[in-house]
Design a protein around this motif. Sequence first.
Motif, PDB file in Angstrom:
ATOM      1  N   GLY A  11       0.822  -1.212   0.000  1.00  0.00           N
ATOM      2  CA  GLY A  11       0.000   0.000   0.000  1.00  0.00           C
ATOM      3  C   GLY A  11       0.852   1.257   0.000  1.00  0.00           C
ATOM      4  N   LYS A  12       1.917   1.239   0.787  1.00  0.00           N
ATOM      5  CA  LYS A  12       2.832   2.383   0.840  1.00  0.00           C
ATOM      6  C   LYS A  12       3.509   2.597  -0.519  1.00  0.00           C
ATOM      7  N   ARG A  13       3.913   1.501  -1.168  1.00  0.00           N
ATOM      8  CA  ARG A  13       4.549   1.586  -2.486  1.00  0.00           C
ATOM      9  C   ARG A  13       3.590   2.151  -3.524  1.00  0.00           C
ATOM     10  N   ILE A  14       2.345   1.697  -3.501  1.00  0.00           N
ATOM     11  CA  ILE A  14       1.345   2.187  -4.445  1.00  0.00           C
ATOM     12  C   ILE A  14       1.087   3.668  -4.210  1.00  0.00           C
ATOM     13  N   ARG A  15       1.016   4.075  -2.958  1.00  0.00           N
ATOM     14  CA  ARG A  15       0.837   5.501  -2.637  1.00  0.00           C
ATOM     15  C   ARG A  15       2.008   6.321  -3.183  1.00  0.00           C
ATOM     16  N   GLN A  16       3.221   5.817  -2.984  1.00  0.00           N
ATOM     17  CA  GLN A  16       4.419   6.502  -3.465  1.00  0.00           C
ATOM     18  C   GLN A  16       4.350   6.703  -4.986  1.00  0.00           C
ATOM     19  N   TYR A  43      -3.898   2.078   2.607  1.00  0.00           N
ATOM     20  CA  TYR A  43      -3.750   1.924   4.053  1.00  0.00           C
ATOM     21  C   TYR A  43      -3.344   0.504   4.439  1.00  0.00           C
ATOM     22  N   GLY A  44      -3.213  -0.373   3.441  1.00  0.00           N
ATOM     23  CA  GLY A  44      -2.813  -1.748   3.717  1.00  0.00           C
ATOM     24  C   GLY A  44      -3.917  -2.594   4.306  1.00  0.00           C
ATOM     25  N   GLN A  45      -5.155  -2.246   3.984  1.00  0.00           N
ATOM     26  CA  GLN A  45      -6.302  -2.957   4.549  1.00  0.00           C
ATOM     27  C   GLN A  45      -6.966  -3.905   3.554  1.00  0.00           C
ATOM     28  N   LYS A  46      -6.469  -3.958   2.326  1.00  0.00           N
ATOM     29  CA  LYS A  46      -7.069  -4.805   1.297  1.00  0.00           C
ATOM     30  C   LYS A  46      -6.036  -5.735   0.693  1.00  0.00           C
ATOM     31  N   ASN A  47      -6.435  -6.988   0.514  1.00  0.00           N
ATOM     32  CA  ASN A  47      -5.610  -7.963  -0.183  1.00  0.00           C
ATOM     33  C   ASN A  47      -5.945  -7.834  -1.662  1.00  0.00           C
ATOM     34  N   LEU A  48      -4.986  -7.423  -2.457  1.00  0.00           N
ATOM     35  CA  LEU A  48      -5.235  -7.095  -3.855  1.00  0.00           C
ATOM     36  C   LEU A  48      -5.337  -8.324  -4.739  1.00  0.00           C
ATOM     37  N   SER A  49      -6.280  -8.289  -5.662  1.00  0.00           N
ATOM     38  CA  SER A  49      -6.379  -9.336  -6.670  1.00  0.00           C
ATOM     39  C   SER A  49      -5.450  -8.980  -7.836  1.00  0.00           C
ATOM     40  N   LEU A  50      -5.180  -9.939  -8.674  1.00  0.00           N
ATOM     41  CA  LEU A  50      -4.373  -9.675  -9.871  1.00  0.00           C
ATOM     42  C   LEU A  50      -5.062  -8.650 -10.762  1.00  0.00           C
ATOM     43  N   ARG A  51      -6.363  -8.721 -10.848  1.00  0.00           N
ATOM     44  CA  ARG A  51      -7.128  -7.768 -11.664  1.00  0.00           C
ATOM     45  C   ARG A  51      -6.910  -6.344 -11.161  1.00  0.00           C
ATOM     46  N   PHE A  60      -0.637   3.662 -13.729  1.00  0.00           N
ATOM     47  CA  PHE A  60       0.670   4.255 -13.494  1.00  0.00           C
ATOM     48  C   PHE A  60       1.640   4.028 -14.653  1.00  0.00           C
ATOM     49  N   GLU A  61       1.164   3.338 -15.687  1.00  0.00           N
ATOM     50  CA  GLU A  61       1.996   3.007 -16.851  1.00  0.00           C
ATOM     51  C   GLU A  61       3.284   2.316 -16.413  1.00  0.00           C
ATOM     52  N   THR A  62       3.107   1.274 -15.624  1.00  0.00           N
ATOM     53  CA  THR A  62       4.235   0.497 -15.119  1.00  0.00           C
ATOM     54  C   THR A  62       3.839  -0.971 -15.074  1.00  0.00           C
ATOM     55  N   SER A  63       4.690  -1.785 -14.535  1.00  0.00           N
ATOM     56  CA  SER A  63       4.423  -3.219 -14.441  1.00  0.00           C
ATOM     57  C   SER A  63       3.942  -3.585 -13.040  1.00  0.00           C
ATOM     58  N   ILE A  64       3.307  -4.738 -12.957  1.00  0.00           N
ATOM     59  CA  ILE A  64       2.888  -5.239 -11.650  1.00  0.00           C
ATOM     60  C   ILE A  64       4.113  -5.470 -10.768  1.00  0.00           C
ATOM     61  N   SER A  65       5.188  -5.959 -11.344  1.00  0.00           N
ATOM     62  CA  SER A  65       6.396  -6.194 -10.546  1.00  0.00           C
ATOM     63  C   SER A  65       6.922  -4.899  -9.940  1.00  0.00           C
ATOM     64  N   GLU A  66       6.756  -3.788 -10.646  1.00  0.00           N
ATOM     65  CA  GLU A  66       7.180  -2.498 -10.105  1.00  0.00           C
ATOM     66  C   GLU A  66       6.295  -2.082  -8.919  1.00  0.00           C
ATOM     67  N   LEU A  67       5.019  -2.420  -8.976  1.00  0.00           N
ATOM     68  CA  LEU A  67       4.111  -2.135  -7.851  1.00  0.00           C
ATOM     69  C   LEU A  67       4.538  -2.918  -6.616  1.00  0.00           C
ATOM     70  N   LEU A  68       5.037  -4.118  -6.837  1.00  0.00           N
ATOM     71  CA  LEU A  68       5.380  -5.002  -5.722  1.00  0.00           C
ATOM     72  C   LEU A  68       6.827  -4.870  -5.264  1.00  0.00           C
ATOM     73  N   ARG A  69       7.552  -3.925  -5.838  1.00  0.00           N
ATOM     74  CA  ARG A  69       8.957  -3.706  -5.438  1.00  0.00           C
ATOM     75  C   ARG A  69       8.985  -2.965  -4.112  1.00  0.00           C
ATOM     76  N   ILE A  70       9.137  -3.752  -3.059  1.00  0.00           N
ATOM     77  CA  ILE A  70       9.136  -3.165  -1.709  1.00  0.00           C
ATOM     78  C   ILE A  70      10.494  -3.396  -1.066  1.00  0.00           C
ATOM     79  N   GLU A  71      10.810  -2.544  -0.148  1.00  0.00           N
ATOM     80  CA  GLU A  71      12.118  -2.620   0.515  1.00  0.00           C
ATOM     81  C   GLU A  71      11.964  -2.969   1.968  1.00  0.00           C
TER      82      GLU A  71
END
Length: 71
Positions: A11-16, A43-51, A60-71
């Motif tokens: 959720g934080k990554r998506i917000r960023q 807010y990190g309250q939802k489990n996201l589906s692939l859709r 965001f004109e990016t890839s799903i892997s970029e959304l999931l790039r967390i540190e």
Amino acid sequence: MTEARLLKLVGKRIRQLRLERGFTQEQMTRFGLDYKYYQRIEYGQKNLSLRTLHKIARAFETSISELLRIE
């Protein structure tokens, strides 16, 4: 890592990425996302589906892997 921690980090990554692109949460409705649902994603309250991940990545004109790039 717990599920709750993972959801918060994604959720934080998506917000960023949203802020980098200058979108408001309200503007995410243009991409087929419900405003309140989208808020809960950030807010990190939802489990996201692939859709949903696909919709956000396209917005965001990016890839799903970029959304999931967390540190």
